[in-house]
Every structure is written in C-alpha cells, then in structure tokens.
Design a protein around this motif. Structure first.
Motif, PDB file in Angstrom:
ATOM      1  N   ALA A  42       0.718  -1.137  -0.026  1.00  0.00           N
ATOM      2  CA  ALA A  42      -0.126   0.024   0.019  1.00  0.00           C
ATOM      3  C   ALA A  42       0.844   1.103   0.076  1.00  0.00           C
ATOM      4  O   ALA A  42       0.392   2.232  -0.646  1.00  0.00           O
ATOM      5  N   ALA A  43       1.969   1.337   0.774  1.00  0.00           N
ATOM      6  CA  ALA A  43       2.894   2.423   0.890  1.00  0.00           C
ATOM      7  C   ALA A  43       3.371   2.786  -0.632  1.00  0.00           C
ATOM      8  O   ALA A  43       3.502   3.834  -0.869  1.00  0.00           O
ATOM      9  N   GLN A  44       3.792   1.597  -1.202  1.00  0.00           N
ATOM     10  CA  GLN A  44       4.194   1.860  -2.648  1.00  0.00           C
ATOM     11  C   GLN A  44       3.367   2.602  -3.712  1.00  0.00           C
ATOM     12  O   GLN A  44       3.710   3.420  -4.525  1.00  0.00           O
ATOM     13  N   ARG A  45       1.950   2.323  -3.372  1.00  0.00           N
ATOM     14  CA  ARG A  45       0.972   2.639  -4.253  1.00  0.00           C
ATOM     15  C   ARG A  45       0.180   3.848  -3.718  1.00  0.00           C
ATOM     16  O   ARG A  45      -0.716   4.383  -4.343  1.00  0.00           O
ATOM     17  N   GLY A  46       0.377   4.654  -2.661  1.00  0.00           N
ATOM     18  CA  GLY A  46      -0.202   5.577  -1.959  1.00  0.00           C
ATOM     19  C   GLY A  46      -1.409   5.176  -1.403  1.00  0.00           C
ATOM     20  O   GLY A  46      -2.432   6.162  -1.260  1.00  0.00           O
ATOM     21  N   TRP A  47      -1.607   3.948  -1.071  1.00  0.00           N
ATOM     22  CA  TRP A  47      -2.989   3.496  -0.410  1.00  0.00           C
ATOM     23  C   TRP A  47      -3.152   3.911   1.032  1.00  0.00           C
ATOM     24  O   TRP A  47      -2.215   3.992   1.822  1.00  0.00           O
ATOM     25  N   ARG A  48      -4.299   3.571   1.613  1.00  0.00           N
ATOM     26  CA  ARG A  48      -4.560   3.686   2.939  1.00  0.00           C
ATOM     27  C   ARG A  48      -5.007   2.260   3.594  1.00  0.00           C
ATOM     28  O   ARG A  48      -5.624   1.676   2.684  1.00  0.00           O
ATOM     29  N   VAL A  49      -4.445   1.716   4.670  1.00  0.00           N
ATOM     30  CA  VAL A  49      -4.864   0.477   4.998  1.00  0.00           C
ATOM     31  C   VAL A  49      -5.836   0.714   6.572  1.00  0.00           C
ATOM     32  O   VAL A  49      -5.153   1.399   7.416  1.00  0.00           O
ATOM     33  N   ILE A  50      -7.043   0.135   6.710  1.00  0.00           N
ATOM     34  CA  ILE A  50      -7.521   0.069   7.896  1.00  0.00           C
ATOM     35  C   ILE A  50      -7.627  -1.356   8.353  1.00  0.00           C
ATOM     36  O   ILE A  50      -7.974  -2.203   7.568  1.00  0.00           O
ATOM     37  N   THR A  51      -7.344  -1.474   9.425  1.00  0.00           N
ATOM     38  CA  THR A  51      -7.445  -2.900   9.908  1.00  0.00           C
ATOM     39  C   THR A  51      -8.372  -3.139  11.069  1.00  0.00           C
ATOM     40  O   THR A  51      -8.816  -2.353  12.021  1.00  0.00           O
ATOM     41  N   TYR A  52      -9.156  -4.308  10.828  1.00  0.00           N
ATOM     42  CA  TYR A  52     -10.007  -4.826  11.910  1.00  0.00           C
ATOM     43  C   TYR A  52      -9.589  -6.194  12.475  1.00  0.00           C
ATOM     44  O   TYR A  52      -9.959  -7.189  11.674  1.00  0.00           O
ATOM     45  N   LEU A  53      -8.924  -6.408  13.390  1.00  0.00           N
ATOM     46  CA  LEU A  53      -8.106  -7.706  13.672  1.00  0.00           C
ATOM     47  C   LEU A  53      -8.422  -8.340  15.080  1.00  0.00           C
ATOM     48  O   LEU A  53      -8.263  -7.249  15.961  1.00  0.00           O
ATOM     49  N   LYS A  54      -8.511  -9.222  15.297  1.00  0.00           N
ATOM     50  CA  LYS A  54      -8.776 -10.023  16.612  1.00  0.00           C
ATOM     51  C   LYS A  54      -8.206 -11.560  16.752  1.00  0.00           C
ATOM     52  O   LYS A  54      -8.752 -12.267  15.962  1.00  0.00           O
ATOM     53  N   ASN A  55      -7.382 -11.709  17.591  1.00  0.00           N
ATOM     54  CA  ASN A  55      -6.841 -12.946  17.687  1.00  0.00           C
ATOM     55  C   ASN A  55      -7.971 -14.119  18.060  1.00  0.00           C
ATOM     56  O   ASN A  55      -9.074 -13.687  18.777  1.00  0.00           O
ATOM     57  N   SER A  56      -7.722 -15.027  17.631  1.00  0.00           N
ATOM     58  CA  SER A  56      -8.666 -16.427  17.661  1.00  0.00           C
ATOM     59  C   SER A  56     -10.141 -16.210  16.829  1.00  0.00           C
ATOM     60  O   SER A  56     -10.800 -16.894  17.204  1.00  0.00           O
ATOM     61  N   CYS A  57     -10.305 -14.805  16.173  1.00  0.00           N
ATOM     62  CA  CYS A  57     -11.772 -14.630  15.693  1.00  0.00           C
ATOM     63  C   CYS A  57     -11.694 -14.333  14.346  1.00  0.00           C
ATOM     64  O   CYS A  57     -11.294 -13.325  13.840  1.00  0.00           O
ATOM     65  N   PRO A  58     -12.137 -15.619  13.624  1.00  0.00           N
ATOM     66  CA  PRO A  58     -12.019 -15.332  11.914  1.00  0.00           C
ATOM     67  C   PRO A  58     -13.198 -14.605  11.790  1.00  0.00           C
ATOM     68  O   PRO A  58     -14.287 -14.349  12.370  1.00  0.00           O
ATOM     69  N   TYR A  59     -13.118 -13.838  10.643  1.00  0.00           N
ATOM     70  CA  TYR A  59     -14.437 -12.912  10.496  1.00  0.00           C
ATOM     71  C   TYR A  59     -15.434 -13.856   9.599  1.00  0.00           C
ATOM     72  O   TYR A  59     -15.487 -14.234   8.358  1.00  0.00           O
ATOM     73  N   SER A  60     -16.427 -14.284  10.378  1.00  0.00           N
ATOM     74  CA  SER A  60     -17.375 -15.263  10.033  1.00  0.00           C
ATOM     75  C   SER A  60     -18.609 -15.142  10.798  1.00  0.00           C
ATOM     76  O   SER A  60     -18.439 -14.677  12.031  1.00  0.00           O
ATOM     77  N   ALA A  61     -19.696 -15.527  10.138  1.00  0.00           N
ATOM     78  CA  ALA A  61     -21.061 -15.541  10.983  1.00  0.00           C
ATOM     79  C   ALA A  61     -21.145 -16.738  11.725  1.00  0.00           C
ATOM     80  O   ALA A  61     -21.985 -16.897  12.367  1.00  0.00           O
ATOM     81  N   GLY A  62     -20.063 -17.912  11.756  1.00  0.00           N
ATOM     82  CA  GLY A  62     -20.080 -19.019  12.273  1.00  0.00           C
ATOM     83  C   GLY A  62     -19.621 -19.101  13.453  1.00  0.00           C
ATOM     84  O   GLY A  62     -18.927 -18.033  13.779  1.00  0.00           O
ATOM     85  N   GLU A  63     -20.068 -19.940  14.333  1.00  0.00           N
ATOM     86  CA  GLU A  63     -19.370 -19.849  16.017  1.00  0.00           C
ATOM     87  C   GLU A  63     -18.455 -20.839  15.935  1.00  0.00           C
ATOM     88  O   GLU A  63     -18.373 -22.169  15.861  1.00  0.00           O
ATOM     89  N   ARG A  64     -17.159 -20.348  16.384  1.00  0.00           N
ATOM     90  CA  ARG A  64     -15.990 -21.320  16.850  1.00  0.00           C
ATOM     91  C   ARG A  64     -16.498 -22.099  18.057  1.00  0.00           C
ATOM     92  O   ARG A  64     -17.032 -21.889  18.928  1.00  0.00           O
TER      93      ARG A  64
END
Length: 213
Positions: A42-64
């Motif tokens: 992203a830095a090479q291309r002038g993009w912006r990055v926004i993060t939504y990160l959480k250990n052990s939690c995949p981005y899913s509607a399912g229940e682990r």
C-alpha cells in the motif's frame, strides 16, 4: 489487534489521509500476519490501510467451538466489524484471511460466505486469502532452523501435509462467487516441499504464523 476475550474491535488506520484507494484487512491472527506485506504494498501505491483484527476470531458468522466453550469471544466484535465496514464510504476493498485449523459448531464455509456476501452487497470488493502452510515440526520453526543449520531440509514439510485440512476458503467463495480468492501457496512451497527458510529468510516466526519479512 484485540485479544481473544475482548468483546470489541479496534479500527486502526495507516497510510496517506489523502489516499484515493483504501483497503481494509479483516480477520484473526492469520489475517494479521499479512499486515506487513499489505502495508508495504500500500505504501508503494499511496493507498490507505484500515485494520479490524482480533486474535482467534475469524471474520465469520459461524460460531467457533472455542467460543461455545467460553475460551474466546468473537460474535460482538464480528458484528461491530461488519457495521463499521458497511457504514464507511471510503473503503474500496476488503482483504480477509483466517487460520484454517479453527473448528466451528456449524458449517464454516457458510459462515464466511454469509459475511462476505453482506460486504459485497454494500459495494465492497472482498478478497479472501487461502491460509498459509504450517511448518513440519512440532517445535517452533525458528528453533528447528537454529538446530539444523547444515541440513535445513529437516525443517521443511511435504506440501501434501503442510496445509490445514479445514481450509474452506474456496468452498465459501463458491457459495459467494463475487468474492475473489488469493492463493499465495507458490510463494511458500516449491515442488513437493514447503521449506522453513526461503532466500535466507525465515518463513515462520512460530508454529504457524509467517514472519514479517
């Protein structure tokens, strides 16, 4: 990066405020281990990055299974992530990845496809990354390399055994065909083996996360 028991998500931004293209990185620690690569790209291309990160939690509607057992908390943070992503008007693409070894109460592919579809409905292009291979030793890959510097093949793993059997990225994408699948396996595995060192660089920082380098 939020911890497994946290009930909320943190929205973090990097890159130029004047960027004309913005990418969101979403998911668990196997999404987070792509951050340095995405940030540099992203830095090479002038993009912006926004993060939504959480250990052990995949981005899913399912229940682990681990959440059902009470050791992690994901649902509230995942719902918050979806609301934040779909309410913003400046995000152009979402990159998501997850640890394929996670076990779910229900159908894992459907859980991913459901949320990816909600993002696509909101006008966000979703790119799902196939999970990375894992080292072939029970110890940390870096320790194996340190102990076998003269024979690094002892720290490699057969390609047929390197990938978690629970990776449903392609299956989920088949159910939500608007999603594009990114598979970087050829950057980790050569011929029939997946080494622990490539180009004099450690591939892994522990038992299954790739190194920042």
């Amino acid at each position: 990066m939020q911890e497994p028991q946290s009930t909320s998500i943190t929205e973090c931004e990097s890159g130029s405020p004047q960027a004309t293209f913005t990418v969101a990185l979403v998911g668990d620690s196997h999404a987070a281990h792509w951050y340095e690569a995405l940030h540099a790209h992203a830095a090479q291309r002038g993009w912006r990055v926004i993060t939504y990160l959480k250990n052990s939690c995949p981005y899913s509607a399912g229940e682990r299974t681990a959440e059902r057992q009470g050791s992690i908390s994901c649902r509230q943070a995942t719902e918050q992530t979806t609301k934040l992503l779909t309410s913003r008007t400046d995000i152009d693409a979402v990159v998501t990845a997850n640890w394929a070894g996670a076990e779910f109460v229900g159908d894992p592919a459907q859980g991913y496809a459901q949320l990816w579809g909600e993002l696509e409905d909101a006008g966000l292009d979703v790119f799902a990354v196939v999970d990375t291979p894992r080292p072939g030793t029970k110890q940390y890959a870096r320790d194996c390399v340190q102990q076998h510097q003269q024979d690094l093949s002892r720290c490699s793993v057969a390609r047929s055994k390197a990938f978690e059997r629970g990776d449903v990225t392609r299956e989920a994408a088949a159910r939500e065909p608007r999603v594009q699948v990114l598979d970087f396996s050829d950057q980790f595995c050569i011929a029939q083996r997946c080494p622990a060192v490539i180009g004099n660089v450690l591939v892994y920082r522990d038992k299954h996360h790739i190194s920042d380098t």
